[in-house]
Enzyme design. Structure first.
Site, PDB file in Angstrom:
ATOM      1  N   THR A 195     -40.814 -49.694  40.945  1.00  0.00           N
ATOM      2  CA  THR A 195     -40.002 -50.001  41.654  1.00  0.00           C
ATOM      3  C   THR A 195     -39.784 -48.807  43.162  1.00  0.00           C
ATOM      4  O   THR A 195     -39.251 -47.890  42.929  1.00  0.00           O
ATOM      5  CB  THR A 195     -38.958 -50.020  40.919  1.00  0.00           C
ATOM      6  OG1 THR A 195     -38.916 -50.783  39.812  1.00  0.00           O
ATOM      7  CG2 THR A 195     -37.608 -50.624  41.599  1.00  0.00           C
TER       8      THR A 195
ATOM      9  N   HIS B 154     -46.426 -45.041  36.841  1.00  0.00           N
ATOM     10  CA  HIS B 154     -45.112 -45.569  35.962  1.00  0.00           C
ATOM     11  C   HIS B 154     -44.181 -44.956  37.683  1.00  0.00           C
ATOM     12  O   HIS B 154     -44.717 -44.913  38.625  1.00  0.00           O
ATOM     13  CB  HIS B 154     -44.428 -44.262  35.279  1.00  0.00           C
ATOM     14  CG  HIS B 154     -45.016 -44.198  34.017  1.00  0.00           C
ATOM     15  ND1 HIS B 154     -44.638 -45.075  32.354  1.00  0.00           N
ATOM     16  CD2 HIS B 154     -46.462 -44.541  33.600  1.00  0.00           C
ATOM     17  CE1 HIS B 154     -45.727 -45.745  31.824  1.00  0.00           C
ATOM     18  NE2 HIS B 154     -46.906 -45.537  32.272  1.00  0.00           N
ATOM     19  N   GLY B 155     -43.090 -46.205  36.959  1.00  0.00           N
ATOM     20  CA  GLY B 155     -42.023 -45.700  38.349  1.00  0.00           C
ATOM     21  C   GLY B 155     -42.013 -47.076  40.119  1.00  0.00           C
ATOM     22  O   GLY B 155     -42.343 -46.592  40.775  1.00  0.00           O
TER      23      GLY B 155
ATOM     24  N   GLU C  85     -49.235 -39.618  28.494  1.00  0.00           N
ATOM     25  CA  GLU C  85     -48.427 -39.237  29.730  1.00  0.00           C
ATOM     26  C   GLU C  85     -48.363 -37.861  29.683  1.00  0.00           C
ATOM     27  O   GLU C  85     -48.272 -37.385  28.530  1.00  0.00           O
ATOM     28  CB  GLU C  85     -47.373 -39.776  30.191  1.00  0.00           C
ATOM     29  CG  GLU C  85     -46.844 -38.967  31.324  1.00  0.00           C
ATOM     30  CD  GLU C  85     -45.113 -39.710  31.392  1.00  0.00           C
ATOM     31  OE1 GLU C  85     -45.154 -41.091  31.424  1.00  0.00           O
ATOM     32  OE2 GLU C  85     -44.115 -39.566  31.942  1.00  0.00           O
TER      33      GLU C  85
ATOM     34  N   ASP D 189     -45.647 -50.366  26.268  1.00  0.00           N
ATOM     35  CA  ASP D 189     -44.795 -48.984  27.133  1.00  0.00           C
ATOM     36  C   ASP D 189     -43.864 -47.864  26.377  1.00  0.00           C
ATOM     37  O   ASP D 189     -43.143 -48.081  26.306  1.00  0.00           O
ATOM     38  CB  ASP D 189     -44.459 -49.408  28.328  1.00  0.00           C
ATOM     39  CG  ASP D 189     -44.423 -49.279  29.164  1.00  0.00           C
ATOM     40  OD1 ASP D 189     -44.890 -47.920  29.466  1.00  0.00           O
ATOM     41  OD2 ASP D 189     -42.668 -49.146  29.999  1.00  0.00           O
ATOM     42  N   HIS D 190     -44.650 -46.824  27.053  1.00  0.00           N
ATOM     43  CA  HIS D 190     -43.623 -45.489  26.013  1.00  0.00           C
ATOM     44  C   HIS D 190     -43.240 -45.606  24.383  1.00  0.00           C
ATOM     45  O   HIS D 190     -41.975 -46.047  24.550  1.00  0.00           O
ATOM     46  CB  HIS D 190     -41.873 -45.735  26.973  1.00  0.00           C
ATOM     47  CG  HIS D 190     -42.399 -45.305  28.355  1.00  0.00           C
ATOM     48  ND1 HIS D 190     -42.649 -43.433  28.558  1.00  0.00           N
ATOM     49  CD2 HIS D 190     -42.426 -46.002  29.087  1.00  0.00           C
ATOM     50  CE1 HIS D 190     -42.685 -43.771  29.851  1.00  0.00           C
ATOM     51  NE2 HIS D 190     -42.559 -44.810  30.559  1.00  0.00           N
TER      52      HIS D 190
ATOM     53  N   ASP E  23     -46.361 -41.447  24.204  1.00  0.00           N
ATOM     54  CA  ASP E  23     -45.566 -40.863  25.870  1.00  0.00           C
ATOM     55  C   ASP E  23     -44.483 -39.925  24.697  1.00  0.00           C
ATOM     56  O   ASP E  23     -43.943 -39.620  23.876  1.00  0.00           O
ATOM     57  CB  ASP E  23     -44.240 -41.538  26.391  1.00  0.00           C
ATOM     58  CG  ASP E  23     -43.277 -40.779  27.561  1.00  0.00           C
ATOM     59  OD1 ASP E  23     -44.269 -39.716  27.411  1.00  0.00           O
ATOM     60  OD2 ASP E  23     -42.566 -41.416  27.776  1.00  0.00           O
TER      61      ASP E  23
HETATM   62  P1  13P Z   1     -39.476 -49.266  37.375  1.00  0.00           P
HETATM   63  O1  13P Z   1     -38.806 -49.374  36.526  1.00  0.00           O
HETATM   64  O2  13P Z   1     -39.585 -48.043  38.736  1.00  0.00           O
HETATM   65  O3  13P Z   1     -40.657 -49.972  37.513  1.00  0.00           O
HETATM   66  O4  13P Z   1     -40.961 -47.744  36.517  1.00  0.00           O
HETATM   67  C1  13P Z   1     -41.151 -49.230  35.429  1.00  0.00           C
HETATM   68  C2  13P Z   1     -42.145 -48.189  34.681  1.00  0.00           C
HETATM   69  O5  13P Z   1     -43.209 -47.346  34.897  1.00  0.00           O
HETATM   70  C3  13P Z   1     -42.258 -48.463  33.218  1.00  0.00           C
HETATM   71  O6  13P Z   1     -42.539 -47.535  32.379  1.00  0.00           O
END
Ligand code: 13P
Length: 280
Positions: free
Chosen positions: A208, A205-206, A133, A81-82, A103
């Site tokens: 949460t 992404h994101g 991205e 990831d990233h 990224d």
């Molecule tokens: P969160 O930490 O908000 O769940 O984001 C996860 C994410 O996008 C990891 O790349």
């Protein structure tokens, strides 16, 4: 079984669901996430971000993730990831990751396209998938920066997808890493426009803190991979804390089990929302 992320996302496109991509930091999280996937008969993705490797070195956690995927009774892709450096992306490919993200979202578009194409060429001999991205997802993967959010321009997404040949594209539609300060409301108008002009699996992404009904709308509107990081770490920490409070931790292995349980509960909840169950 270890599978290519391309195949998982293609099946998700056909089947009308999304695949959860769960960030992990140790063996307990890997085991909790895979237990939830096996129970639900769901394909999943295990991921770790380059910025987290100072805590969990790639040379140690990478082989663990790949081995756990191979042992699993459900399809599991293993993803970097990233990725920000070509060195780290190359190391992940050498270790057998079946997908890598570059990224370059903070770079000018031309440069993001140029380096992404290099990563696509690097991944090709391994048969691995590539995610990239454009636009800027807010926050940062490890909470160290507060990157301003900038929604993806659908026209740029169209050009980016066509020129780079990536397998999955992460979009910015009002989403941000970490815990949201206010309930996020995603820009589905932008998401629809990106879906219509790219026709490749899109990545959110994101994850949460996004509302369940918004997740559902996402996977019905082209999002096929949903990243969950902070919720996993929070769930593990909460499970350990609650176990201590309940006096249930008498020794190290109770702590170990509480960690696995936290990761399992979080993955189980998200797999149900993403409708991934039964698709293994
Ligand atoms: P969160 O930490 O908000 O769940 O984001 C996860 C994410 O996008 C990891 O790349």
């Amino acid at each position: 079984m270890l599978v290519n992320m391309k195949d998982l996302l293609r099946d998700a496109q056909k089947g009308g669901y999304a695949v959860g991509s769960f960030s992990v930091a140790n063996m307990e999280m890997v085991r909790g996430v895979i237990a939830a996937a096996e129970e639900a008969k769901a394909p999943i993705i295990l991921q770790i971000a380059e910025v987290r490797l100072n805590h969990s070195p790639l040379a140690l956690i990478g082989p663990l993730m790949v081995a756990a995927a191979k042992e699993a009774k459900v399809p599991v892709a293993v993803h970097l990831d990233h990725g920000t450096t070509l060195g780290c992306i190359g190391q992940a490919l050498d270790l057998g990751f079946t997908s890598v993200m570059f990224d370059g979202s903070h770079l000018p578009l031309e440069e993001n396209i140029r380096i992404t194409k290099e990563v696509v060429a690097m991944a090709k001999p391994f048969g691995a998938a590539v995610e990239a991205e454009i636009g800027c997802v807010g926050g940062s993967e490890d909470g160290s920066e507060d990157i301003a959010m900038r929604c993806t321009d659908p026209k740029q997404a169209e050009r980016f997808a066509a020129e780079t040949g990536v397998d999955a594209l992460a979009v910015a539609i009002g989403n941000a890493h970490g815990n949201y300060k206010d309930t996020p409301h995603l820009r589905f108008d932008i998401l629809e426009a990106i879906r219509d002009c790219t026709n490749i699996p899109l990545v959110l992404h994101g994850g949460t803190g996004i509302l369940p009904e918004e997740f559902v709308r996402c996977y019905k509107t082209g999002i096929k991979k949903i990243n969950i990081a902070t919720a996993t770490f929070d769930a593990v920490e909460r499970s350990v804390r609650e176990s201590y409070t309940a006096g249930a931790i008498k020794g190290y292995y109770d702590l170990h089990c509480a960690e696995i349980r936290g990761a399992y509960e979080n993955a189980k909840k998200h797999i149900a929302i993403f409708a991934t169950g039964g698709h293994a």
